[in-house]
Write an enzyme that holds these catalytic residues in place. Structure first.
Site, PDB file in Angstrom:
ATOM      1  N   ARG A 123       0.839  -1.211   0.000  1.00 55.75           N
ATOM      2  CA  ARG A 123       0.000   0.000   0.000  1.00 55.75           C
ATOM      3  C   ARG A 123       0.862   1.245   0.000  1.00 55.75           C
ATOM      4  O   ARG A 123       0.517   2.251  -0.632  1.00 55.75           O
ATOM      5  CB  ARG A 123      -0.908  -0.015   1.239  1.00 55.75           C
ATOM      6  CG  ARG A 123      -1.801   1.216   1.414  1.00 55.75           C
ATOM      7  CD  ARG A 123      -2.809   1.385   0.305  1.00 55.75           C
ATOM      8  NE  ARG A 123      -3.515   0.157  -0.005  1.00 55.75           N
ATOM      9  CZ  ARG A 123      -4.400   0.032  -0.974  1.00 55.75           C
ATOM     10  NH1 ARG A 123      -4.689   1.069  -1.753  1.00 55.75           N
ATOM     11  NH2 ARG A 123      -4.994  -1.132  -1.207  1.00 55.75           N
ATOM     12  N   HIS A 365      -5.265  -3.940   4.351  1.00 61.12           N
ATOM     13  CA  HIS A 365      -5.147  -2.826   3.415  1.00 61.12           C
ATOM     14  C   HIS A 365      -3.691  -2.407   3.245  1.00 61.12           C
ATOM     15  O   HIS A 365      -3.268  -2.020   2.162  1.00 61.12           O
ATOM     16  CB  HIS A 365      -5.988  -1.646   3.908  1.00 61.12           C
ATOM     17  CG  HIS A 365      -6.194  -0.566   2.898  1.00 61.12           C
ATOM     18  ND1 HIS A 365      -5.590   0.672   3.005  1.00 61.12           N
ATOM     19  CD2 HIS A 365      -6.937  -0.520   1.759  1.00 61.12           C
ATOM     20  CE1 HIS A 365      -5.969   1.433   1.994  1.00 61.12           C
ATOM     21  NE2 HIS A 365      -6.775   0.736   1.219  1.00 61.12           N
ATOM     22  N   CYS A 366      -2.913  -2.501   4.312  1.00 62.17           N
ATOM     23  CA  CYS A 366      -1.515  -2.081   4.286  1.00 62.17           C
ATOM     24  C   CYS A 366      -0.666  -2.887   3.311  1.00 62.17           C
ATOM     25  O   CYS A 366       0.367  -2.409   2.852  1.00 62.17           O
ATOM     26  CB  CYS A 366      -0.888  -2.210   5.673  1.00 62.17           C
ATOM     27  SG  CYS A 366      -1.629  -1.199   6.958  1.00 62.17           S
ATOM     28  N   VAL A 367      -1.062  -4.124   3.030  1.00 62.59           N
ATOM     29  CA  VAL A 367      -0.207  -5.015   2.242  1.00 62.59           C
ATOM     30  C   VAL A 367      -0.776  -5.300   0.854  1.00 62.59           C
ATOM     31  O   VAL A 367      -0.301  -6.200   0.169  1.00 62.59           O
ATOM     32  CB  VAL A 367       0.062  -6.335   2.994  1.00 62.59           C
ATOM     33  CG1 VAL A 367       0.785  -6.062   4.311  1.00 62.59           C
ATOM     34  CG2 VAL A 367      -1.212  -7.128   3.227  1.00 62.59           C
TER      35      VAL A 367
END
Length: 374
Positions: A123, A365-367
């Protein structure tokens, strides 16, 4: 040490910063032809649009993850396999770790070895794709610098440009340094972000809030930024907005709320975000309808790690599904799933146990990074 050397919720500022990463911090990470992103007709669409594929990156550094690496790799593979049920997934992996990535991810995930990586936070390191509504696609790089030079990033600083080149689309450098998780867009001209993450000398020294807002709007094809104060210096991201507040659609947003008894910096931050959004308007002047997503009770979740990130709001939208997490507070887990199902009718809600990744201070969501269809 059974925890990351760099933890996204509580970090050691100097750990994990290599000489190469430090040297890179003072230079442009784009190509020689990279230029400030032009607004033109391009705009970053909302994440709810249909995707061509999802991009992810494979972690393989014991220097970053220590003894947690194997568990984090298992969580990354679980996320990739789950998303791949709904849309294609491409995993960028270093050649030496590609075999393990293929083994854990399975045949449904394509593993690419030509884009070197340092870590798994796609992300933040990947390109932000834009569309023009007429079949055009391009990509913007946000000048990733290891969240303010807190972690090794010599390879990750080039991931956005290299993915764009692989896809074969024009690439531009935004006029700011930041990360994809630091900016939420509604696809219709409105952004939201925390000051702590972007109006910060570790990323954008000497730049004012107004200058950064202009650069963000140019890069994203937007015209308005809703700012929150955020939480400065308590986690490696300096409080990315995507762990707390998300756009559901133009004029609609969601905030993960703490328990009424919680009063730490992040609880106060979430309440401020909810208050600001409740009185804010979109770029077109429409009031924003704010939904609340109740967070879990940290005394009831599985993890006892004080750095754990229990964010339902850090979900990922893919074609036909919402991929979120569960944390072991069964009442809150069920309620979060029901809320997401109500907010995204017609999509399947998948909840995953990604506790090893959560101990590293990140979420689904971060990855992940979406490539929108055109």
């Amino acid at each position: 040490m059974n925890r990351p050397d760099i933890n996204r919720r509580r970090f050691l500022a100097a750990a994990g910063l290599t000489a190469a990463g430090a040297a890179l911090a003072g230079t442009s990470t784009g190509s020689a032809s990279a230029r400030p992103a032009a607004a033109a007709a391009f705009r970053v669409p909302g994440e709810e649009v249909r995707h061509t594929r999802t991009w992810m990156t494979w972690p393989d550094s014991t220097g970053i993850w220590g003894g947690q690496l194997g568990g984090v790799q298992a969580d990354i593979a679980l996320i990739a396999r789950t998303v791949a049920k709904y849309e294609p997934v491409v995993m960028c992996a270093n050649p030496a770790s590609a075999a393990k990535a293929r083994s854990l991810c399975g045949s449904s995930v394509a593993v690419l070895t030509t884009i070197p990586v340092d870590d798994c936070w796609t992300r933040d390191t990947g390109p932000v794709f834009r569309t023009d509504g007429a079949g055009g696609l391009d990509a913007v790089g946000l000048g990733f610098n290891g969240w303010g030079n807190k972690q090794t990033h010599a390879k990750d600083a080039l991931v956005a440009e290299r993915i764009a080149a692989y896809v074969g689309v024009p690439y531009t450098r935004a006029g700011l340094v930041g990360e994809g998780g630091a900016v939420e867009q509604d696809g219709a001209g409105t952004l939201m972000a925390t000051r702590s993450s972007l109006v910060n000398r570790n990323r954008n020294p000497g730049k004012t809030e107004q200058q950064l807002a202009a650069a963000m709007c140019t890069a994203y094809g937007a015209s308005k930024v809703i700012w929150f104060d955020g939480v400065r210096g308590q986690d490696i991201t300096d409080d990315h907005v995507d762990a707390t507040s998300r756009f559901l659609a133009p004029g609609k947003a969601l905030v993960q709320m703490p328990l009424a008894s919680d009063n730490d910096a992040y609880a106060r931050d979430a309440r401020q975000q909810q208050r600001i959004l409740s009185t804010a308007t979109t770029a077109s002047g429409t009031p924003i309808a704010v939904q609340q997503l109740q967070g879990p009770d940290y005394d009831k979740i599985r993890s006892t790690n004080p750095d754990f990130l229990a964010s339902y709001a850090n979900y990922y939208l893919c074609n036909g599904a919402v991929i979120s997490a569960h944390f072991g507070d069964t009442t809150a887990d069920r309620a979060a799933k029901a809320t997401l199902a109500r907010l995204y009718p017609g999509r399947t809600v998948e909840q995953l146990n990604i506790d090893r990744l959560g101990t590293g201070g990140g979420g689904i969501h971060c990855v992940t990074q979406q490539q929108p269809a055109v």
